[in-house]
Design an enzyme around this catalytic site. Structure first.
Site, PDB file in Angstrom:
ATOM      1  N   LYS A  42       0.976  -1.302  -0.035  1.00 12.88           N
ATOM      2  CA  LYS A  42       0.085   0.014  -0.038  1.00 12.88           C
ATOM      3  C   LYS A  42       0.975   1.175   0.076  1.00 12.88           C
ATOM      4  O   LYS A  42       1.859   1.355   0.898  1.00 12.88           O
ATOM      5  CB  LYS A  42      -0.837   0.121   1.121  1.00 12.88           C
ATOM      6  CG  LYS A  42      -1.985   1.279   1.373  1.00 12.88           C
ATOM      7  CD  LYS A  42      -2.594   1.170   2.731  1.00 12.88           C
ATOM      8  CE  LYS A  42      -3.689   2.326   2.727  1.00 12.88           C
ATOM      9  NZ  LYS A  42      -4.731   2.207   3.779  1.00 12.88           N
ATOM     10  N   SER A  94      -9.508   2.486   2.898  1.00  7.19           N
ATOM     11  CA  SER A  94      -8.303   3.070   1.966  1.00  7.19           C
ATOM     12  C   SER A  94      -7.598   2.414   1.291  1.00  7.19           C
ATOM     13  O   SER A  94      -6.612   2.680   0.277  1.00  7.19           O
ATOM     14  CB  SER A  94      -7.528   4.142   3.080  1.00  7.19           C
ATOM     15  OG  SER A  94      -6.734   3.629   3.916  1.00  7.19           O
ATOM     16  N   SER A 132      -9.908   0.458   7.126  1.00  9.17           N
ATOM     17  CA  SER A 132      -9.231   0.264   5.892  1.00  9.17           C
ATOM     18  C   SER A 132      -8.630  -0.904   5.203  1.00  9.17           C
ATOM     19  O   SER A 132      -8.352  -0.922   4.083  1.00  9.17           O
ATOM     20  CB  SER A 132      -8.160   1.592   5.740  1.00  9.17           C
ATOM     21  OG  SER A 132      -8.931   2.681   5.926  1.00  9.17           O
TER      22      SER A 132
END
Length: 461
Positions: A81, A156, A180
């Site tokens: 990420k 996210s 997330s």
């Protein structure tokens, strides 16, 4: 075999490497080729680290060939990420403000993954500074859901989830400050786990939602998540069979919030499956109604401290939602943040008390299946909801509580995945993994539909 590499588990890959039926370089090249072919439709990656990945694969191949000690993820493709730093690679944090900022060092999460022998396929897309439960920013198109590219994968860590669900990486590391990891896992039919607060550190890393956030795995199976969590936490989580008769506290609609009928049906089926496994499932209410009295002020206080200066310098480079958060942070009464800090241990103690009566909690992970890009629902099951939390209100209370929580796929609603959230007491990741894996086997969620959609033999459009 080459067409099926993207569906192999960590154990299958490393076993094939050991007996030399597969090559880490061959596998890495296959994944990189898949990213080049399919990601223009998904937008799960913001950067592909081809040279780095191939170099790591060559080193992994050398170590397997020499019979050296094999680390847990040696040669396994892992996406990172874009909230974690890889030395020499840009960390955008999902923001135009950082689109040229090259990391000088690995942050702690990446350092441990690198030491485990993982092959880094690239940096995955994220909401700007992790501040949205969908994956949209000003860097480029929204990330699409591999089950339906016109729908959100959540956020996210949406790029991370999409990269695994579409078979562009075997594993992904995400971060979870308010759901997330678990929200994207639920929307894309994956396993996602948020560890106990403080278990996984990201030394010299990005700061946001600091009181609540943790790195964790996104994977197609609990077994794969178990391996990555062990690497991230510097521990080994060996599987064992949960004792029969665990007390499972089942809350079908926490805080009385509405839940889509298809989601509710699938999560109810998970509850019944736990009963069939010999556990005692008890319907309960959860005392979590004031979670946002803690979460909201502390997140805004964190944003103001870390990024408040951006409004004056770079307002035109920020997303609408980040500008909104920073403006709200400017208006935050410092007394509200102080009060939230005082309330957090009270909230955590209240949730901890639940685990004197229950071994595991079960809830829906999200209230709805994945919705169209840019169209957060204003109603759920015929009831009006707020657009900020209405679709996904069930994950964040357990960030505030600081306890481990996981989402595993438990069925489909309107042809889209549904996630069941399982939660256990602080420090009990071993139990949580074991119950999740037992339930996963009982439910036998079928991933063939999405795997076939992104198969190597897929016809070109």
């Amino acid at each position: 075999m080459a067409e099926d590499l993207h569906a192999l588990s960590v154990a299958e890959l490393t076993a094939a490497y050991r007996d030399r039926t597969l090559s880490p370089v061959e596998v890495t090249t296959s994944f990189l080729d898949r990213i080049e072919r399919f990601d223009p439709e998904l937008h799960s990656f913001v950067a592909v680290t081809r040279d780095l990945a191939l170099g790591q694969a060559v080193e992994a191949e050398r170590r397997y060939a020499n019979g050296e000690h094999v680390d847990r993820l040696l040669g396994v493709p892992v996406s990172i990420k874009d909230a974690f730093h890889i030395k020499g690679v840009v960390t955008t944090l999902g923001s135009l403000v950082h689109q040229h900022q090259v990391a000088k060092t690995d942050s702690g999460v990446v350092r441990r993954l690198r030491a485990s022998g993982a092959v880094f396929t690239g940096k995955t897309n994220t909401a700007e500074f992790g501040q949205s439960a969908t994956t949209d920013n000003l860097l480029g198109p929204d990330t699409g859901n591999p089950w339906d590219v016109g729908r959100t994968p959540g956020g996210s860590s949406g790029g991370a989830a999409a990269s695994v669900a579409a078979g562009l990486s075997t594993l992904a590391v995400g971060s979870d400050g308010g759901g997330s990891i678990r929200i994207p896992a639920a929307f894309t039919g994956l396993v996602g786990l948020k560890p106990t607060a403080g278990l996984v550190h990201d030394e010299r890393g990005f700061r946001a939602m600091t009181d609540f956030v943790s790195a964790g795995p996104l994977s197609r199976s609990v077994a794969d998540a178990r391996v990555m969590l062990g690497v991230l936490a510097d521990r080994h989580y060996q599987r064992s069979t949960p004792r029969p008769g665990l007390r499972i506290g089942y809350c079908a609609s926490p805080e009385g919030r509405p839940v889509d009928a298809g989601v509710a049906k699938s999560v109810e089926a998970a509850a019944r499956a736990l009963e069939a496994l010999g556990h005692q499932v008890v319907e309960i209410d959860l005392p979590i109604g004031d979670w946002n009295d803690v979460f909201g002020p502390l997140v805004l206080d964190d944003e103001h401290r870390e990024r408040g200066h951006l409004l004056g310098q770079y307002a035109d480079k920020l997303t609408r939602y980040e500008r909104s958060a920073l403006r709200a942070a400017q208006q935050l009464d410092p007394a509200a943040a102080q009060r939230a800090s005082e309330l957090m241990p009270v909230f955590r103690a209240r949730v901890d008390d639940l685990f004197s009566a229950y071994d595991v909690l079960l809830t829906p992970t999200v209230a709805v299946p994945a919705f169209p890009l840019g169209e957060r629902p204003s109603s759920v099951d015929g009831r009006a909801v707020d657009q900020l939390w209405g679709a996904f209100p069930f994950a964040v209370p357990f960030n505030v509580a600081g306890v481990p929580a996981a989402s595993i796929p438990c069925g489909l609603a309107d042809g889209l995945p549904v996630g069941a959230q399982l939660v256990s007491m602080a420090g009990s990741e071993a139990l949580l993994l074991d119950v999740c894996e037992q339930l996963e086997e009982a439910l036998a969620f079928d991933q063939s539909m999405v795997l076939e959609r992104w198969s190597g033999s897929r016809n070109e459009a």
